[in-house]
Design a protein around this motif. Structure first.
Motif, PDB file in Angstrom:
ATOM      1  N   LEU A 224       0.773 -10.265  -1.556  1.00  0.00           N
ATOM      2  CA  LEU A 224       0.021  -9.381  -2.460  1.00  0.00           C
ATOM      3  C   LEU A 224      -0.680 -10.160  -3.563  1.00  0.00           C
ATOM      4  O   LEU A 224      -1.773  -9.785  -3.992  1.00  0.00           O
ATOM      5  CB  LEU A 224       0.965  -8.341  -3.068  1.00  0.00           C
ATOM      6  CG  LEU A 224       1.501  -7.288  -2.090  1.00  0.00           C
ATOM      7  CD1 LEU A 224       2.541  -6.399  -2.766  1.00  0.00           C
ATOM      8  CD2 LEU A 224       0.358  -6.435  -1.572  1.00  0.00           C
TER       9      LEU A 224
ATOM     10  N   SER B 242       8.117  -1.881  -7.885  1.00  0.00           N
ATOM     11  CA  SER B 242       8.081  -1.513  -6.469  1.00  0.00           C
ATOM     12  C   SER B 242       8.489  -0.050  -6.364  1.00  0.00           C
ATOM     13  O   SER B 242       9.220   0.465  -7.231  1.00  0.00           O
ATOM     14  CB  SER B 242       9.079  -2.375  -5.682  1.00  0.00           C
ATOM     15  OG  SER B 242       9.265  -1.852  -4.385  1.00  0.00           O
TER      16      SER B 242
ATOM     17  N   TYR C 150      17.762  -5.525  -6.014  1.00  0.00           N
ATOM     18  CA  TYR C 150      16.302  -5.350  -6.012  1.00  0.00           C
ATOM     19  C   TYR C 150      15.916  -3.971  -6.547  1.00  0.00           C
ATOM     20  O   TYR C 150      15.004  -3.842  -7.373  1.00  0.00           O
ATOM     21  CB  TYR C 150      15.766  -5.573  -4.597  1.00  0.00           C
ATOM     22  CG  TYR C 150      14.264  -5.584  -4.472  1.00  0.00           C
ATOM     23  CD1 TYR C 150      13.508  -6.661  -4.954  1.00  0.00           C
ATOM     24  CD2 TYR C 150      13.572  -4.539  -3.867  1.00  0.00           C
ATOM     25  CE1 TYR C 150      12.120  -6.679  -4.829  1.00  0.00           C
ATOM     26  CE2 TYR C 150      12.197  -4.549  -3.735  1.00  0.00           C
ATOM     27  CZ  TYR C 150      11.468  -5.625  -4.222  1.00  0.00           C
ATOM     28  OH  TYR C 150      10.096  -5.637  -4.098  1.00  0.00           O
TER      29      TYR C 150
ATOM     30  N   ASN D  67       5.303 -11.996   4.798  1.00  0.00           N
ATOM     31  CA  ASN D  67       6.757 -12.035   4.633  1.00  0.00           C
ATOM     32  C   ASN D  67       7.438 -10.791   5.192  1.00  0.00           C
ATOM     33  O   ASN D  67       8.512 -10.879   5.779  1.00  0.00           O
ATOM     34  CB  ASN D  67       7.134 -12.223   3.161  1.00  0.00           C
ATOM     35  CG  ASN D  67       7.170 -13.691   2.793  1.00  0.00           C
ATOM     36  OD1 ASN D  67       7.002 -14.551   3.647  1.00  0.00           O
ATOM     37  ND2 ASN D  67       7.384 -13.971   1.526  1.00  0.00           N
TER      38      ASN D  67
ATOM     39  N   PHE E 237       4.568  -6.284 -11.685  1.00  0.00           N
ATOM     40  CA  PHE E 237       4.907  -5.769 -10.358  1.00  0.00           C
ATOM     41  C   PHE E 237       6.324  -5.229 -10.332  1.00  0.00           C
ATOM     42  O   PHE E 237       7.301  -5.969 -10.416  1.00  0.00           O
ATOM     43  CB  PHE E 237       4.723  -6.848  -9.286  1.00  0.00           C
ATOM     44  CG  PHE E 237       3.363  -6.776  -8.641  1.00  0.00           C
ATOM     45  CD1 PHE E 237       2.238  -7.207  -9.331  1.00  0.00           C
ATOM     46  CD2 PHE E 237       3.207  -6.247  -7.376  1.00  0.00           C
ATOM     47  CE1 PHE E 237       0.973  -7.119  -8.759  1.00  0.00           C
ATOM     48  CE2 PHE E 237       1.948  -6.154  -6.788  1.00  0.00           C
ATOM     49  CZ  PHE E 237       0.828  -6.594  -7.473  1.00  0.00           C
TER      50      PHE E 237
ATOM     51  N   GLN F 221       4.388 -23.526 -11.214  1.00  0.00           N
ATOM     52  CA  GLN F 221       5.211 -22.799 -12.189  1.00  0.00           C
ATOM     53  C   GLN F 221       6.404 -22.151 -11.496  1.00  0.00           C
ATOM     54  O   GLN F 221       6.256 -21.478 -10.480  1.00  0.00           O
ATOM     55  CB  GLN F 221       4.403 -21.685 -12.878  1.00  0.00           C
ATOM     56  CG  GLN F 221       5.204 -20.924 -13.928  1.00  0.00           C
ATOM     57  CD  GLN F 221       4.485 -19.703 -14.489  1.00  0.00           C
ATOM     58  OE1 GLN F 221       3.620 -19.137 -13.843  1.00  0.00           O
ATOM     59  NE2 GLN F 221       4.852 -19.312 -15.683  1.00  0.00           N
ATOM     60  N   ASP F 222       7.573 -22.346 -12.096  1.00  0.00           N
ATOM     61  CA  ASP F 222       8.737 -21.524 -11.775  1.00  0.00           C
ATOM     62  C   ASP F 222       8.800 -20.480 -12.878  1.00  0.00           C
ATOM     63  O   ASP F 222       9.032 -20.807 -14.046  1.00  0.00           O
ATOM     64  CB  ASP F 222      10.009 -22.383 -11.754  1.00  0.00           C
ATOM     65  CG  ASP F 222      11.264 -21.560 -11.488  1.00  0.00           C
ATOM     66  OD1 ASP F 222      11.193 -20.312 -11.547  1.00  0.00           O
ATOM     67  OD2 ASP F 222      12.310 -22.173 -11.239  1.00  0.00           O
ATOM     68  N   VAL F 223       8.603 -19.220 -12.521  1.00  0.00           N
ATOM     69  CA  VAL F 223       8.489 -18.168 -13.543  1.00  0.00           C
ATOM     70  C   VAL F 223       9.805 -17.883 -14.273  1.00  0.00           C
ATOM     71  O   VAL F 223       9.819 -17.127 -15.247  1.00  0.00           O
ATOM     72  CB  VAL F 223       7.936 -16.839 -12.964  1.00  0.00           C
ATOM     73  CG1 VAL F 223       6.481 -16.982 -12.560  1.00  0.00           C
ATOM     74  CG2 VAL F 223       8.797 -16.331 -11.807  1.00  0.00           C
TER      75      VAL F 223
ATOM     76  N   ILE G  84       4.377  -2.848   2.121  1.00  0.00           N
ATOM     77  CA  ILE G  84       3.054  -3.393   2.431  1.00  0.00           C
ATOM     78  C   ILE G  84       3.230  -4.495   3.483  1.00  0.00           C
ATOM     79  O   ILE G  84       4.107  -5.359   3.338  1.00  0.00           O
ATOM     80  CB  ILE G  84       2.386  -3.995   1.169  1.00  0.00           C
ATOM     81  CG1 ILE G  84       2.426  -3.006  -0.026  1.00  0.00           C
ATOM     82  CG2 ILE G  84       0.961  -4.434   1.488  1.00  0.00           C
ATOM     83  CD1 ILE G  84       1.645  -1.738   0.119  1.00  0.00           C
TER      84      ILE G  84
ATOM     85  N   LYS H 192      13.776  -3.676 -10.027  1.00  0.00           N
ATOM     86  CA  LYS H 192      12.421  -3.118 -10.034  1.00  0.00           C
ATOM     87  C   LYS H 192      12.332  -1.869 -10.930  1.00  0.00           C
ATOM     88  O   LYS H 192      11.280  -1.589 -11.510  1.00  0.00           O
ATOM     89  CB  LYS H 192      11.966  -2.826  -8.600  1.00  0.00           C
ATOM     90  CG  LYS H 192      11.692  -4.102  -7.793  1.00  0.00           C
ATOM     91  CD  LYS H 192      10.582  -4.940  -8.427  1.00  0.00           C
ATOM     92  CE  LYS H 192      10.158  -6.115  -7.587  1.00  0.00           C
ATOM     93  NZ  LYS H 192       9.087  -6.927  -8.222  1.00  0.00           N
TER      94      LYS H 192
ATOM     95  N   ASN I  85       3.299 -11.054 -10.792  1.00  0.00           N
ATOM     96  CA  ASN I  85       3.491 -10.618  -9.396  1.00  0.00           C
ATOM     97  C   ASN I  85       4.693 -11.296  -8.725  1.00  0.00           C
ATOM     98  O   ASN I  85       5.337 -10.695  -7.875  1.00  0.00           O
ATOM     99  CB  ASN I  85       2.196 -10.928  -8.630  1.00  0.00           C
ATOM    100  CG  ASN I  85       2.393 -10.944  -7.129  1.00  0.00           C
ATOM    101  OD1 ASN I  85       2.488  -9.900  -6.492  1.00  0.00           O
ATOM    102  ND2 ASN I  85       2.476 -12.138  -6.545  1.00  0.00           N
TER     103      ASN I  85
ATOM    104  N   ALA J  62       8.098 -12.532  -7.347  1.00  0.00           N
ATOM    105  CA  ALA J  62       9.430 -11.897  -7.287  1.00  0.00           C
ATOM    106  C   ALA J  62      10.101 -12.302  -5.982  1.00  0.00           C
ATOM    107  O   ALA J  62       9.450 -12.855  -5.090  1.00  0.00           O
ATOM    108  CB  ALA J  62       9.310 -10.375  -7.371  1.00  0.00           C
TER     109      ALA J  62
ATOM    110  N   ASP K 225       2.427 -20.716  -8.791  1.00  0.00           N
ATOM    111  CA  ASP K 225       3.444 -20.447  -7.763  1.00  0.00           C
ATOM    112  C   ASP K 225       4.463 -21.582  -7.778  1.00  0.00           C
ATOM    113  O   ASP K 225       4.138 -22.715  -8.136  1.00  0.00           O
ATOM    114  CB  ASP K 225       2.810 -20.340  -6.365  1.00  0.00           C
ATOM    115  CG  ASP K 225       3.626 -19.463  -5.434  1.00  0.00           C
ATOM    116  OD1 ASP K 225       3.228 -18.305  -5.208  1.00  0.00           O
ATOM    117  OD2 ASP K 225       4.692 -19.914  -4.954  1.00  0.00           O
TER     118      ASP K 225
ATOM    119  N   GLY L 244       4.514   0.823  -2.099  1.00  0.00           N
ATOM    120  CA  GLY L 244       5.439   1.081  -0.994  1.00  0.00           C
ATOM    121  C   GLY L 244       5.516  -0.160  -0.130  1.00  0.00           C
ATOM    122  O   GLY L 244       5.154  -1.256  -0.551  1.00  0.00           O
TER     123      GLY L 244
END
Ligand SMILES: NC(=O)c1ccc[n+]([C@@H]2O[C@H](COP(=O)([O-])OP(=O)(O)OC[C@H]3O[C@@H](n4cnc5c(N)ncnc54)[C@H](O)[C@@H]3O)[C@@H](O)[C@H]2O)c1
Length: 252
Positions: free
Chosen positions: A19, A138, A151, A190, A136, A58-60, A186, A155, A86, A88, A38, A184
């Motif tokens: 996404l 979900s 999860y 992955n 993001f 980057q490690d968020v 997608i 979320k 985004n 996750a 990323d 929903g």
């Protein structure tokens, strides 16, 4: 300046695939200057080369790196108009199956990262007169499963965290809007590999499809279009809202 987000400087995490990559492509097509980040450096660089945008490793989950990334954006572009949080991970498991370490890992990547991203970015965005943050979540934050304890709840936390940050920004009158998105299922690469990893992939595909009352999984563009709207000034009256685009999953 042409395009719905023309002239805007935009930072998007987890942009290497799925996404994030689709949103980056749509935002570039609408005129934004896009920087993707990323943790997967090879994939991040390959995607940036393919789309024609910049990439920063980057490690968020790393607060120090967030501060460096925002400083790099300011040094290079002088401003930040849009942040798309985004990146996750999905951690599977019921309350019985999941370890405390894996539960915490899901929250660190999916929730702490958004706290840190907003905290690091808001001062720079405010300095430029405001902007838009897209977090993001979900539909899994609304519709829960016994086997997605971490999860589902992470979320849901993103939606509430987003509301709190949105009210803070409104109180400060700093011009920053903050919204969450709730897709929903997608069909990303992955999700396709999850389907292929099950004993009966076609039965899994059918189950994933009918979970959405509309009868199918979404396409990455369905969410990319929403991100363009939220990044653009078309959404200038929207803040603190969860934007559900899920084929009806949340209401079924
Ligand atoms: N695909 C779906 O069906 C779906 C549905 C609802 C919500 N979402 C949400 O949409 C977002 C994107 O989902 P996707 O399916 O494209 O995911 P994905 O797994 O395909 O891509 C996620 C990207 O984030 C990166 N990433 C992971 N951990 C990171 C970290 N610590 N630091 C930086 N980057 C990291 C990965 O390398 C990857 O490029 C996620 O927030 C996900 O929870 C997805």
């Amino acid at each position: 300046m042409a395009g719905r987000v023309g002239g805007k400087v935009l930072l998007l995490t987890g942009g290497a695939m799925g996404l994030g990559k689709a949103a980056a492509k749509a935002l570039l097509a609408e005129g934004a200057t896009v920087i993707i980040t990323d943790i997967d450096e090879a994939a991040g660089r390959a995607t940036a080369a393919e789309l024609g945008c910049s990439y920063l490793p980057q490690d968020v989950t790393d607060w120090g790196r967030w501060q460096e990334v925002i400083a790099e954006v300011e040094a290079t572009h002088g401003r930040l108009d849009v942040l798309v949080n985004n990146a996750a991970i999905t951690v599977f498991g019921s309350i019985a199956d999941i370890s405390p370490e894996d539960f915490k890992r899901c929250y660190t990547v999916d929730v702490d990262s958004i706290f840190m991203g907003c905290k690091a970015a808001i001062p720079l965005m405010a300095k430029g007169g405001g902007g838009s943050i897209v977090n993001f979540s979900s539909a899994a934050g609304n519709k829960v499963s016994p086997d997605l304890a971490a999860y589902n709840s992470a979320k849901a936390a993103v939606v509430t965290l987003t509301k709190s940050i949105a009210l803070y920004c409104a109180r400060e009158q700093n011009g920053v809007r903050v919204n969450s998105v709730q897709p929903g299922t997608i069909l990303t690469p992955n999700v396709e590999s999850v389907i292929q990893g099950t004993p009966d992939p076609e039965a899994t595909r059918a189950a994933f499809s009918v979970a959405q009352p509309i009868g199918r999984m979404g396409e990455v563009e369905d969410i990319a279009h929403l991100v363009v709207y939220l990044a653009s000034d078309e959404s200038k009256f929207a803040t603190g809202a969860p934007f559900i685009v899920d084929g009806g999953l949340s209401i079924a």
